[in-house]
Enzyme design. Sequence first.
Site, PDB file in Angstrom:
ATOM      1  N   GLY A  15       0.778  -1.240   0.000  1.00  0.00           N
ATOM      2  CA  GLY A  15       0.000   0.000   0.000  1.00  0.00           C
ATOM      3  C   GLY A  15       0.806   1.285   0.000  1.00  0.00           C
ATOM      4  O   GLY A  15       0.335   2.310   0.496  1.00  0.00           O
ATOM      5  N   SER A  16       1.992   1.272  -0.614  1.00  0.00           N
ATOM      6  CA  SER A  16       2.766   2.521  -0.600  1.00  0.00           C
ATOM      7  C   SER A  16       2.120   3.590  -1.496  1.00  0.00           C
ATOM      8  O   SER A  16       2.149   4.780  -1.163  1.00  0.00           O
ATOM      9  CB  SER A  16       4.227   2.279  -1.012  1.00  0.00           C
ATOM     10  OG  SER A  16       4.339   2.028  -2.389  1.00  0.00           O
ATOM     11  N   ASN A 112      -5.948   3.577 -12.203  1.00  0.00           N
ATOM     12  CA  ASN A 112      -4.983   2.538 -11.830  1.00  0.00           C
ATOM     13  C   ASN A 112      -3.588   3.089 -12.046  1.00  0.00           C
ATOM     14  O   ASN A 112      -3.389   3.980 -12.879  1.00  0.00           O
ATOM     15  CB  ASN A 112      -5.174   1.298 -12.707  1.00  0.00           C
ATOM     16  CG  ASN A 112      -4.198   0.184 -12.359  1.00  0.00           C
ATOM     17  OD1 ASN A 112      -3.961  -0.097 -11.182  1.00  0.00           O
ATOM     18  ND2 ASN A 112      -3.602  -0.436 -13.368  1.00  0.00           N
ATOM     19  N   HIS A 114       0.325   1.756 -12.982  1.00  0.00           N
ATOM     20  CA  HIS A 114       1.057   0.598 -13.496  1.00  0.00           C
ATOM     21  C   HIS A 114       2.536   0.963 -13.600  1.00  0.00           C
ATOM     22  O   HIS A 114       2.863   2.042 -14.106  1.00  0.00           O
ATOM     23  CB  HIS A 114       0.504   0.195 -14.867  1.00  0.00           C
ATOM     24  CG  HIS A 114       1.201  -0.995 -15.433  1.00  0.00           C
ATOM     25  ND1 HIS A 114       1.049  -2.254 -14.896  1.00  0.00           N
ATOM     26  CD2 HIS A 114       2.096  -1.120 -16.441  1.00  0.00           C
ATOM     27  CE1 HIS A 114       1.795  -3.105 -15.577  1.00  0.00           C
ATOM     28  NE2 HIS A 114       2.445  -2.442 -16.516  1.00  0.00           N
ATOM     29  N   ASP A 146     -10.264   0.557 -18.073  1.00  0.00           N
ATOM     30  CA  ASP A 146     -11.292   0.042 -18.975  1.00  0.00           C
ATOM     31  C   ASP A 146     -11.278  -1.483 -18.899  1.00  0.00           C
ATOM     32  O   ASP A 146     -10.659  -2.044 -18.004  1.00  0.00           O
ATOM     33  CB  ASP A 146     -11.128   0.606 -20.395  1.00  0.00           C
ATOM     34  CG  ASP A 146      -9.883   0.081 -21.098  1.00  0.00           C
ATOM     35  OD1 ASP A 146      -9.204  -0.808 -20.532  1.00  0.00           O
ATOM     36  OD2 ASP A 146      -9.587   0.556 -22.205  1.00  0.00           O
ATOM     37  N   GLU A 179       6.019   6.883  -9.082  1.00  0.00           N
ATOM     38  CA  GLU A 179       4.607   6.514  -8.866  1.00  0.00           C
ATOM     39  C   GLU A 179       4.009   7.391  -7.781  1.00  0.00           C
ATOM     40  O   GLU A 179       2.872   7.865  -7.892  1.00  0.00           O
ATOM     41  CB  GLU A 179       4.500   5.036  -8.455  1.00  0.00           C
ATOM     42  CG  GLU A 179       4.923   4.058  -9.531  1.00  0.00           C
ATOM     43  CD  GLU A 179       4.711   2.607  -9.115  1.00  0.00           C
ATOM     44  OE1 GLU A 179       3.721   2.308  -8.430  1.00  0.00           O
ATOM     45  OE2 GLU A 179       5.545   1.755  -9.473  1.00  0.00           O
TER      46      GLU A 179
HETATM   47  C1  GRF Z   1       3.108  -0.706  -7.662  1.00  0.00           C
HETATM   48  O1  GRF Z   1       4.310  -0.915  -8.346  1.00  0.00           O
HETATM   49  C2  GRF Z   1       2.007  -0.377  -8.626  1.00  0.00           C
HETATM   50  O2  GRF Z   1       2.446   0.337  -9.744  1.00  0.00           O
HETATM   51  C3  GRF Z   1       1.525  -1.749  -9.043  1.00  0.00           C
HETATM   52  O3  GRF Z   1       1.615  -2.530  -7.892  1.00  0.00           O
HETATM   53  C4  GRF Z   1       2.595  -1.990  -7.013  1.00  0.00           C
HETATM   54  C5  GRF Z   1       1.895  -1.726  -5.720  1.00  0.00           C
HETATM   55  O4  GRF Z   1       2.759  -1.249  -4.718  1.00  0.00           O
HETATM   56  N1  GRF Z   1       0.206  -1.665  -9.609  1.00  0.00           N
HETATM   57  P1  GRF Z   1       2.161  -0.598  -3.414  1.00  0.00           P
HETATM   58  O5  GRF Z   1       1.256  -1.650  -2.777  1.00  0.00           O
HETATM   59  O6  GRF Z   1       1.408   0.621  -3.813  1.00  0.00           O
HETATM   60  O7  GRF Z   1       3.337  -0.305  -2.545  1.00  0.00           O
END
Ligand code: GRF
Length: 222
Positions: A15-16, A112, A114, A146, A179
Amino acid sequence: MSRKRRIGILISGRGSNMVSLLEGMRAGEIPGEAALVVSNRPDAPGLARAASFGVPTAVVPQREFRGRPREEHDRTVHAKLERAGVEFVCLAGYMRILSPWFVAQWEGRMLNIHPALLPSFPGLHGQRQAVEHGVRIAGCTVHFVDREVDHGPIVAQAAVPVLPDDDEDALAARILEQEHRIYPLALRLLCEDRLRIEGRRVVVRDEEVDLPRSLVVPSPLG
Ligand code: GRF
C-alpha cells in the site's frame, strides 16, 4: 473551496501508493477524503497503514469466493464502496482482474497505476519485463480503467532511466518514487474535475498551469 470528493482505494499488498494518496489528501493537496480502503487479502500490510491514517478499512477475501463467478466478489466490494459514498476509485496494487460489470460501474471514475510506460509491458512484473527487454527508459503510468488490463486512457506518465547495472528491484525502486509523485497528481486532477476522456486521450483542463513540469520527469541519461 469546493466539496471534498469521496475516494475509495483498493489494495492487495503493502500500500505505498495508497499512502501517497492518503498523504496528499491529508496535506490538502488533493481535494478528496478517503472514504474506504478495501483489500481482497486479509493479510495486506496496507490495511494497518490505512488504519493509522484513521481511514475505515474492509476486507473482501477472494478466497471465500473461490469457484464462484468473478463478479460476485466485485459486487460485494462495490456494495461497500457505495455504502461509504465513494465517488472515485483508485486501484493501488490491487492484484485482481476486475469483472466487466465492475468496470462499467466505475467507468470514467476509476484510476490505476502501473509500473511501466504503457502500452509497453502491461500485466505482471512490468519492471522485470523492462529490464529483460533492454529498454533504456522505463517509468510508470496512471490511467483510467477500462475492460482490458493496464489499457485505459492515460492521465499521467513519468519516465526514469534504466541504468546498466539495474536489476528488477533497483529499477522498481526508481520507478516507485515516481509513482508516488504522479498518482497524487492524477487524483488531484480527477477530484478537481479537470480530466475529460476523448476516445483514448485524456484532455486536461488548464494543462499549461502545472502539467509540463509534473508529467514527464527528465531522465539523466548522461
Ligand atoms: C506498484 O508498483 C504499482 O504500480 C503496481 O503494484 C505496485 C503496488 O505497490 N500496480 P504498493 O502496494 O502501492 O506499494
